[in-house]
Scaffold this motif. Structure first.
Motif, PDB file in Angstrom:
ATOM      1  N   SER A  36     -32.004  21.453  -0.026  1.00 45.96           N
ATOM      2  CA  SER A  36     -30.776  20.859  -0.553  1.00 45.96           C
ATOM      3  C   SER A  36     -29.520  21.245   0.224  1.00 45.96           C
ATOM      4  O   SER A  36     -28.472  20.638   0.042  1.00 45.96           O
ATOM      5  CB  SER A  36     -30.590  21.228  -2.028  1.00 45.96           C
ATOM      6  OG  SER A  36     -30.515  22.626  -2.166  1.00 45.96           O
ATOM      7  N   GLU A  37     -29.582  22.265   1.102  1.00 46.76           N
ATOM      8  CA  GLU A  37     -28.416  22.672   1.888  1.00 46.76           C
ATOM      9  C   GLU A  37     -28.757  22.726   3.365  1.00 46.76           C
ATOM     10  O   GLU A  37     -29.839  23.177   3.748  1.00 46.76           O
ATOM     11  CB  GLU A  37     -27.916  24.050   1.445  1.00 46.76           C
ATOM     12  CG  GLU A  37     -27.191  24.037   0.137  1.00 46.76           C
ATOM     13  CD  GLU A  37     -26.528  25.382  -0.163  1.00 46.76           C
ATOM     14  OE1 GLU A  37     -26.453  26.248   0.733  1.00 46.76           O
ATOM     15  OE2 GLU A  37     -26.076  25.550  -1.302  1.00 46.76           O
ATOM     16  N   TYR A  38     -27.794  22.300   4.190  1.00 45.58           N
ATOM     17  CA  TYR A  38     -27.954  22.334   5.644  1.00 45.58           C
ATOM     18  C   TYR A  38     -26.684  22.868   6.270  1.00 45.58           C
ATOM     19  O   TYR A  38     -25.592  22.697   5.739  1.00 45.58           O
ATOM     20  CB  TYR A  38     -28.259  20.919   6.182  1.00 45.58           C
ATOM     21  CG  TYR A  38     -29.605  20.420   5.732  1.00 45.58           C
ATOM     22  CD1 TYR A  38     -30.742  20.724   6.451  1.00 45.58           C
ATOM     23  CD2 TYR A  38     -29.743  19.673   4.572  1.00 45.58           C
ATOM     24  CE1 TYR A  38     -31.990  20.293   6.033  1.00 45.58           C
ATOM     25  CE2 TYR A  38     -30.980  19.233   4.144  1.00 45.58           C
ATOM     26  CZ  TYR A  38     -32.097  19.544   4.884  1.00 45.58           C
ATOM     27  OH  TYR A  38     -33.326  19.113   4.450  1.00 45.58           O
ATOM     28  N   ASN A  39     -26.834  23.520   7.433  1.00 48.64           N
ATOM     29  CA  ASN A  39     -25.696  24.060   8.164  1.00 48.64           C
ATOM     30  C   ASN A  39     -25.252  23.095   9.245  1.00 48.64           C
ATOM     31  O   ASN A  39     -25.986  22.176   9.619  1.00 48.64           O
ATOM     32  CB  ASN A  39     -26.066  25.405   8.807  1.00 48.64           C
ATOM     33  CG  ASN A  39     -26.353  26.459   7.768  1.00 48.64           C
ATOM     34  OD1 ASN A  39     -25.591  26.644   6.825  1.00 48.64           O
ATOM     35  ND2 ASN A  39     -27.480  27.132   7.916  1.00 48.64           N
ATOM     36  N   LYS A  40     -24.055  23.323   9.792  1.00 52.84           N
ATOM     37  CA  LYS A  40     -23.529  22.499  10.873  1.00 52.84           C
ATOM     38  C   LYS A  40     -24.533  22.459  12.018  1.00 52.84           C
ATOM     39  O   LYS A  40     -25.149  23.461  12.357  1.00 52.84           O
ATOM     40  CB  LYS A  40     -22.187  23.066  11.355  1.00 52.84           C
ATOM     41  CG  LYS A  40     -21.498  22.183  12.354  1.00 52.84           C
ATOM     42  CD  LYS A  40     -20.123  22.704  12.685  1.00 52.84           C
ATOM     43  CE  LYS A  40     -19.436  21.741  13.624  1.00 52.84           C
ATOM     44  NZ  LYS A  40     -18.073  22.131  13.898  1.00 52.84           N
ATOM     45  N   ASN A  41     -24.706  21.275  12.582  1.00 56.23           N
ATOM     46  CA  ASN A  41     -25.615  20.985  13.701  1.00 56.23           C
ATOM     47  C   ASN A  41     -27.084  21.002  13.316  1.00 56.23           C
ATOM     48  O   ASN A  41     -27.942  20.807  14.177  1.00 56.23           O
ATOM     49  CB  ASN A  41     -25.368  21.913  14.890  1.00 56.23           C
ATOM     50  CG  ASN A  41     -23.987  21.731  15.464  1.00 56.23           C
ATOM     51  OD1 ASN A  41     -23.462  20.622  15.519  1.00 56.23           O
ATOM     52  ND2 ASN A  41     -23.365  22.825  15.860  1.00 56.23           N
ATOM     53  N   ASP A  42     -27.420  21.219  12.046  1.00 54.48           N
ATOM     54  CA  ASP A  42     -28.810  21.098  11.593  1.00 54.48           C
ATOM     55  C   ASP A  42     -29.224  19.638  11.626  1.00 54.48           C
ATOM     56  O   ASP A  42     -28.479  18.772  11.195  1.00 54.48           O
ATOM     57  CB  ASP A  42     -28.974  21.588  10.152  1.00 54.48           C
ATOM     58  CG  ASP A  42     -29.041  23.093  10.033  1.00 54.48           C
ATOM     59  OD1 ASP A  42     -29.093  23.775  11.075  1.00 54.48           O
ATOM     60  OD2 ASP A  42     -29.038  23.580   8.877  1.00 54.48           O
ATOM     61  N   GLU A  43     -30.408  19.375  12.167  1.00 54.52           N
ATOM     62  CA  GLU A  43     -30.968  18.032  12.082  1.00 54.52           C
ATOM     63  C   GLU A  43     -31.956  18.024  10.929  1.00 54.52           C
ATOM     64  O   GLU A  43     -32.743  18.947  10.778  1.00 54.52           O
ATOM     65  CB  GLU A  43     -31.679  17.639  13.378  1.00 54.52           C
ATOM     66  CG  GLU A  43     -32.151  16.200  13.363  1.00 54.52           C
ATOM     67  CD  GLU A  43     -32.717  15.727  14.692  1.00 54.52           C
ATOM     68  OE1 GLU A  43     -33.793  15.114  14.675  1.00 54.52           O
ATOM     69  OE2 GLU A  43     -32.084  15.977  15.731  1.00 54.52           O
TER      70      GLU A  43
END
Length: 125
Positions: A36-43
């Motif tokens: 449910s959560e992703y960091n910057k630049n995560d694909e």
């Protein structure tokens, strides 16, 4: 005058017989990600799933609008799954359409996947 009325009636009947008929089927379309959560630049990948098909024949085409924050997410690619064709997607208005190569979808399945990249800091999807 009588000939004109007959001719116009015939044309109307012919046009009615050869025009396309579109039916709406009832089903659920869900979007699923691995977390449910992703960091910057995560694909990450979003699966577009079809379920609870309530139609005798099934579903052979699917269209809709994907709404998302274009400043936060960047589309990387869209890929067809199973017997579905690669979706046609208009990035300007978010509309997509896809159909099946053959036969109807009658069971729960993934229609296509959409890979995106997170452009901003940590975000919940």
């Amino acid at each position: 005058m009588k000939r004109k009325i007959i001719a116009l009636s015939l044309i109307l009947v012919i046009v009615t017989l050869i025009s396309n008929v579109y039916a709406v089927s009832k089903c659920k379309v869900d979007l699923k990600t691995d977390k449910s959560e992703y960091n910057k630049n995560d694909e990450f990948t979003v699966n577009v799933n079809l379920s609870d098909i309530q139609d005798e024949k099934g579903i052979i085409a699917l269209g809709g609008t994907l709404e998302y924050d274009k400043n936060s997410l960047q589309l990387v690619k869209m890929e067809a799954q199973g017997n579905w064709t690669k979706p046609s997607f208009n990035e300007t208005n978010g509309k997509f359409v896809t159909d099946r190569d053959n036969n109807y979808a009658t069971k729960d399945e993934t229609v296509f996947t959409r890979a995106s990249t997170e452009r901003s800091s940590k975000r919940r999807v």
